[in-house]
Design a protein around this motif. Structure first.
Motif, mmCIF file in Angstrom:
data_model
loop_
_atom_site.group_PDB
_atom_site.id
_atom_site.type_symbol
_atom_site.label_atom_id
_atom_site.label_comp_id
_atom_site.label_asym_id
_atom_site.label_seq_id
_atom_site.Cartn_x
_atom_site.Cartn_y
_atom_site.Cartn_z
ATOM 1 N N ARG A 60 -5.106 6.021 -0.380
ATOM 2 C CA ARG A 60 -4.277 4.820 -0.474
ATOM 3 C C ARG A 60 -4.356 4.272 -1.898
ATOM 4 N N PHE A 61 -3.239 3.712 -2.359
ATOM 5 C CA PHE A 61 -3.258 3.077 -3.675
ATOM 6 C C PHE A 61 -2.437 1.785 -3.642
ATOM 7 N N ALA A 62 -2.787 0.849 -4.531
ATOM 8 C CA ALA A 62 -2.087 -0.424 -4.634
ATOM 9 C C ALA A 62 -0.805 -0.187 -5.436
ATOM 10 N N LYS A 63 0.323 -0.566 -4.864
ATOM 11 C CA LYS A 63 1.596 -0.322 -5.533
ATOM 12 C C LYS A 63 1.764 -1.191 -6.775
ATOM 13 N N LYS A 64 1.105 -2.366 -6.805
ATOM 14 C CA LYS A 64 1.237 -3.276 -7.946
ATOM 15 C C LYS A 64 0.585 -2.714 -9.199
ATOM 16 N N SER A 65 -0.646 -2.208 -9.084
ATOM 17 C CA SER A 65 -1.382 -1.754 -10.264
ATOM 18 C C SER A 65 -1.575 -0.241 -10.321
ATOM 19 N N VAL A 115 0.837 -1.188 0.000
ATOM 20 C CA VAL A 115 0.000 0.000 0.000
ATOM 21 C C VAL A 115 0.877 1.244 0.000
ATOM 22 N N GLY A 116 0.510 2.194 -0.837
ATOM 23 C CA GLY A 116 1.195 3.477 -0.861
ATOM 24 C C GLY A 116 0.180 4.588 -0.624
ATOM 25 N N TYR A 117 0.683 5.784 -0.375
ATOM 26 C CA TYR A 117 -0.174 6.942 -0.163
ATOM 27 C C TYR A 117 0.196 8.024 -1.157
ATOM 28 N N LYS A 118 -0.802 8.743 -1.657
ATOM 29 C CA LYS A 118 -0.540 9.919 -2.486
ATOM 30 C C LYS A 118 -1.657 10.931 -2.274
ATOM 31 N N ILE A 119 -1.390 12.155 -2.666
ATOM 32 C CA ILE A 119 -2.359 13.238 -2.514
ATOM 33 C C ILE A 119 -3.134 13.362 -3.830
ATOM 34 N N LYS A 120 -4.457 13.285 -3.739
ATOM 35 C CA LYS A 120 -5.303 13.438 -4.929
ATOM 36 C C LYS A 120 -6.431 14.395 -4.573
ATOM 37 N N ASP A 121 -6.524 15.486 -5.298
ATOM 38 C CA ASP A 121 -7.535 16.521 -5.059
ATOM 39 C C ASP A 121 -7.485 17.038 -3.620
ATOM 40 N N GLY A 122 -6.282 17.181 -3.070
ATOM 41 C CA GLY A 122 -6.109 17.711 -1.730
ATOM 42 C C GLY A 122 -6.388 16.718 -0.612
ATOM 43 N N LYS A 123 -6.632 15.451 -0.958
ATOM 44 C CA LYS A 123 -6.884 14.428 0.058
ATOM 45 C C LYS A 123 -5.845 13.327 -0.047
ATOM 46 N N LYS A 124 -5.478 12.762 1.097
ATOM 47 C CA LYS A 124 -4.536 11.654 1.139
ATOM 48 C C LYS A 124 -5.307 10.361 0.859
#
Length: 101
Positions: free
Chosen positions: A91-96, A80-89
């Motif tokens: 979670r995203f799958a690192k594989k896909s 699991v990774g984290y990124k900022i999207k539209d000002g919100k943190k």
């Protein structure tokens, strides 16, 4: 802890290795999760006011290091990774790279 309630996970080690389930409860202080249908034990329960006694089967906690989040795209274990999207943190799958609900 990167795994939350209602996440779909895969068990990595132990008796239930390879099984998939949904997280019923996450316990970040103990670093454990309870997964539906995984790590089942039988317990003797005394009868109470609202429930009957007898032998009941229930899920016990499993360490979070023994489970991995399931990739929404292909259903395989992923980190699991984290990124900022539209000002919100988020979670995203690192594989896909898919965003996790």
């Amino acid at each position: 802890m990167k795994i939350k309630k209602n996440d779909d996970v895969i068990i990595l080690t132990g008796k239930y290795k390879g099984k998939k389930g949904k997280v019923l409860k996450a316990m970040p202080k103990e670093n454990k999760v309870i997964v539906a249908g995984i790590n089942l034990v039988k317990r003797h329960q005394k009868p109470g006011q609202e429930n009957a006694g007898g032998i009941i089967t229930k899920e016990m906690p499993i360490d979070v290091s023994n489970v991995s989040l399931m990739d929404p795209k292909d259903g395989k274990p992923t980190r699991v990774g984290y990124k900022i999207k539209d000002g919100k943190k988020v979670r995203f799958a690192k594989k896909s790279g898919e965003i996790i609900g």
